[in-house]
Scaffold this motif. Structure first.
Motif, PDB file in Angstrom:
ATOM      1  N   LEU A   1      -5.577  62.441   5.259  1.00  0.00           N
ATOM      2  CA  LEU A   1      -4.510  61.585   5.788  1.00  0.00           C
ATOM      3  C   LEU A   1      -5.080  60.322   6.409  1.00  0.00           C
ATOM      4  O   LEU A   1      -4.400  59.294   6.474  1.00  0.00           O
ATOM      5  CB  LEU A   1      -3.692  62.337   6.840  1.00  0.00           C
TER       6      LEU A   1
ATOM      7  N   PRO B   1      -7.472  58.017   5.557  1.00  0.00           N
ATOM      8  CA  PRO B   1      -7.490  56.776   4.767  1.00  0.00           C
ATOM      9  C   PRO B   1      -6.100  56.308   4.401  1.00  0.00           C
ATOM     10  O   PRO B   1      -5.847  55.116   4.270  1.00  0.00           O
ATOM     11  CB  PRO B   1      -8.306  57.155   3.531  1.00  0.00           C
ATOM     12  N   GLN B   2      -5.180  57.258   4.210  1.00  0.00           N
ATOM     13  CA  GLN B   2      -3.810  56.864   3.898  1.00  0.00           C
ATOM     14  C   GLN B   2      -3.178  56.121   5.057  1.00  0.00           C
ATOM     15  O   GLN B   2      -2.337  55.244   4.868  1.00  0.00           O
ATOM     16  CB  GLN B   2      -2.977  58.091   3.555  1.00  0.00           C
ATOM     17  N   ALA B   3      -3.560  56.524   6.258  1.00  0.00           N
ATOM     18  CA  ALA B   3      -3.014  55.862   7.447  1.00  0.00           C
ATOM     19  C   ALA B   3      -3.855  54.670   7.871  1.00  0.00           C
ATOM     20  O   ALA B   3      -3.500  53.985   8.822  1.00  0.00           O
ATOM     21  CB  ALA B   3      -2.922  56.861   8.597  1.00  0.00           C
ATOM     22  N   GLY B   4      -4.949  54.450   7.185  1.00  0.00           N
ATOM     23  CA  GLY B   4      -5.759  53.279   7.467  1.00  0.00           C
ATOM     24  C   GLY B   4      -6.627  53.397   8.696  1.00  0.00           C
ATOM     25  O   GLY B   4      -6.848  52.404   9.404  1.00  0.00           O
TER      26      GLY B   4
ATOM     27  N   GLN C   1     -10.298  55.218  10.480  1.00  0.00           N
ATOM     28  CA  GLN C   1     -11.585  55.823  10.186  1.00  0.00           C
ATOM     29  C   GLN C   1     -11.740  57.032  11.097  1.00  0.00           C
ATOM     30  O   GLN C   1     -11.694  56.896  12.318  1.00  0.00           O
ATOM     31  CB  GLN C   1     -12.704  54.817  10.449  1.00  0.00           C
ATOM     32  N   LEU C   2     -11.921  58.195  10.480  1.00  0.00           N
ATOM     33  CA  LEU C   2     -11.809  59.452  11.212  1.00  0.00           C
ATOM     34  C   LEU C   2     -13.134  60.188  11.226  1.00  0.00           C
ATOM     35  O   LEU C   2     -13.844  60.235  10.220  1.00  0.00           O
ATOM     36  CB  LEU C   2     -10.737  60.346  10.567  1.00  0.00           C
ATOM     37  N   ASP C   3     -13.433  60.740  12.396  1.00  0.00           N
ATOM     38  CA  ASP C   3     -14.561  61.662  12.519  1.00  0.00           C
ATOM     39  C   ASP C   3     -14.071  62.934  13.207  1.00  0.00           C
ATOM     40  O   ASP C   3     -13.246  62.871  14.120  1.00  0.00           O
ATOM     41  CB  ASP C   3     -15.685  61.044  13.362  1.00  0.00           C
TER      42      ASP C   3
ATOM     43  N   SER D   1      -6.797  49.532  13.928  1.00  0.00           N
ATOM     44  CA  SER D   1      -5.982  48.660  14.773  1.00  0.00           C
ATOM     45  C   SER D   1      -5.123  49.516  15.679  1.00  0.00           C
ATOM     46  O   SER D   1      -4.935  50.718  15.444  1.00  0.00           O
ATOM     47  CB  SER D   1      -5.105  47.769  13.903  1.00  0.00           C
TER      48      SER D   1
ATOM     49  N   ARG E   1      -2.181  51.151  13.994  1.00  0.00           N
ATOM     50  CA  ARG E   1      -2.549  52.236  13.084  1.00  0.00           C
ATOM     51  C   ARG E   1      -2.995  53.467  13.872  1.00  0.00           C
ATOM     52  O   ARG E   1      -2.706  54.596  13.500  1.00  0.00           O
ATOM     53  CB  ARG E   1      -3.655  51.790  12.152  1.00  0.00           C
TER      54      ARG E   1
ATOM     55  N   ASN F   1       0.045  55.058  15.267  1.00  0.00           N
ATOM     56  CA  ASN F   1       0.778  55.705  14.191  1.00  0.00           C
ATOM     57  C   ASN F   1       0.103  57.000  13.765  1.00  0.00           C
ATOM     58  O   ASN F   1       0.766  58.013  13.496  1.00  0.00           O
ATOM     59  CB  ASN F   1       0.887  54.745  13.003  1.00  0.00           C
TER      60      ASN F   1
ATOM     61  N   LYS G   1       0.820  59.797  16.063  1.00  0.00           N
ATOM     62  CA  LYS G   1       2.136  60.384  15.762  1.00  0.00           C
ATOM     63  C   LYS G   1       2.075  61.245  14.514  1.00  0.00           C
ATOM     64  O   LYS G   1       2.722  62.299  14.438  1.00  0.00           O
ATOM     65  CB  LYS G   1       3.168  59.271  15.559  1.00  0.00           C
ATOM     66  N   VAL G   2       1.278  60.804  13.548  1.00  0.00           N
ATOM     67  CA  VAL G   2       1.124  61.608  12.326  1.00  0.00           C
ATOM     68  C   VAL G   2       0.518  62.960  12.672  1.00  0.00           C
ATOM     69  O   VAL G   2       0.950  63.998  12.174  1.00  0.00           O
ATOM     70  CB  VAL G   2       0.246  60.851  11.298  1.00  0.00           C
TER      71      VAL G   2
ATOM     72  N   SER H   1      -9.338  43.746  18.425  1.00  0.00           N
ATOM     73  CA  SER H   1      -8.637  44.166  17.224  1.00  0.00           C
ATOM     74  C   SER H   1      -8.894  45.620  16.856  1.00  0.00           C
ATOM     75  O   SER H   1      -8.283  46.137  15.920  1.00  0.00           O
ATOM     76  CB  SER H   1      -9.061  43.275  16.059  1.00  0.00           C
TER      77      SER H   1
END
Lengths: 168, 175
Positions: free
Chosen positions: B92, B94-97, B99-101, B127, B130, B133, B136-137, B158
């Motif tokens: 999810l 990359p879909q939400a834009g 960068q996740l760890d 950002s 994002r 968001n 919330k996702v 930013s």
């Protein structure tokens, strides 16, 4: 003087003398029959009463009735299940909306090709976060995720259109 | 009494005693069989009640299979399913834009009713919009989960970074 023989005679008379009134030893057949029949009838009545009482108390023993009080109470809270499913359905819808919120409908292919060439040269800086009409997700995904390139194919729980675009 | 009268009386007494004994035996047998019948009937009633309860339970189980499967899908059945959950979240991102760890994965057991939870922490940056968001996702993921901590820091003008710790419940109620 009384002789021994006369004395014994007198004694015999005294001891062996019968009383003037003798016990009647007369059997009255009708009376005896009446007493016997009465006893028999009473015995019969008592036995009949006991039989009737036993029958009435055990008359319904053989009836197998479905007594609801003996049934085990099976509780299935259908309303609670429905409420939970509804709540999670709404949650899932909101989840989808949040995911779709970041997507924009795919534009015409020619425009995408032109804009792709433009976007490839743009930086990922958020200062340039102008509202551009459409940009391809793949390009921006590469910029954002960097080395961690995940396949953009959606997993089962998330329904995503094949061509998804990211709006800024 | 004459001899014949005595004989008649004796015979009558014998017949009377025999009749009384046979009556007593029959009465005893009737009572015993009646008690046995009562116990058998009670056993049959209990058995029929159990059969009826079983049939009701089976019917409810068959009718609610879909609902129960759907409810079960909102839980992690076992600890190994946490891998699928992590893969989902990572897909999810990359879909939400963002960068996740992923940081840390623990299994907790709360004392409320012995419920087991998978605790996992995510750190993601992008950002501000994002990042918010994506929080919330994560909150609205179709699982029985709770966010135990959310921290959000502005790394730059930013770029924002958020650290979210969440717990997902492990439950297999069919066992």
């Amino acid at each position: 003087m009384i002789n021994k023989k006369e004395f014994s005679k007198i004694a015999k008379r005294i001891f062996h003398a019968k009383s003037s009134l003798q016990n009647p030893r007369i059997m009255n057949p009708s009376r005896e029959w009446g007493i016997g029949l009465l006893i028999g009838f009473a015995f019969f009545i008592a036995t009949a009463g006991w039989s009737a009482q036993t029958y009435l108390s055990n008359k319904n023993v053989g009836d197998i009735t479905s007594d609801s009080s003996q049934d085990e109470v099976i509780v299935y809270r259908a309303s609670m299940v429905e409420a939970a499913l509804k709540a999670y359905e709404q949650r899932n819808q909101k989840h989808q909306q949040l995911l779709n919120k970041t997507y924009v409908a795919p534009p015409v292919i020619e425009e995408i090709v032109e804009e792709d060439t433009v976007d490839e040269t743009s930086t990922s800086s958020e200062n340039a976060e102008a509202v551009l009409p459409e940009q391809s997700l793949e390009v921006n995904a590469e910029e954002v995720s960097g080395a961690e390139e995940e396949p953009s194919e959606p997993t089962e729980p998330v329904e995503v259109a094949p061509d998804v675009l990211l709006s800024e | 009494m004459s001899k014949s009268t005595k004989n008649i009386v004796l015979i009558s007494i014998i017949i009377f005693v025999a009749s009384a004994v046979s009556l007593g035996v029959m009465a005893y047998q009737v009572k015993e069989q009646g008690n046995q019948l009562s116990s058998h009937v009670a056993t049959l009633q209990a058995e029929s009640a159990q059969v009826e309860s079983y049939n009701k339970l089976k019917k409810i189980s068959e009718e609610t299979t879909e609902d129960r499967d759907l409810l079960q899908s909102y839980f992690l059945e076992k600890e190994s399913n946490s891998i699928d959950f992590l893969n989902l979240v990572e897909s999810l991102a990359p879909q939400a834009g963002v960068q996740l760890d992923t940081e840390g994965l623990d299994v907790l057991e709360t004392g409320e009713n012995g419920a087991k939870w998978i605790e996992v922490s995510f750190v993601f940056s992008a950002s501000r919009e994002r990042v918010q968001n994506f929080i919330k996702v994560l909150e609205t993921l179709p699982y029985v989960l709770r966010l135990t901590s959310v921290e959000m820091d502005g790394m730059s003008a930013s770029e924002w970074e958020a650290r979210v710790t969440m717990q997902v419940q492990i439950l297999d109620y069919d066992k």
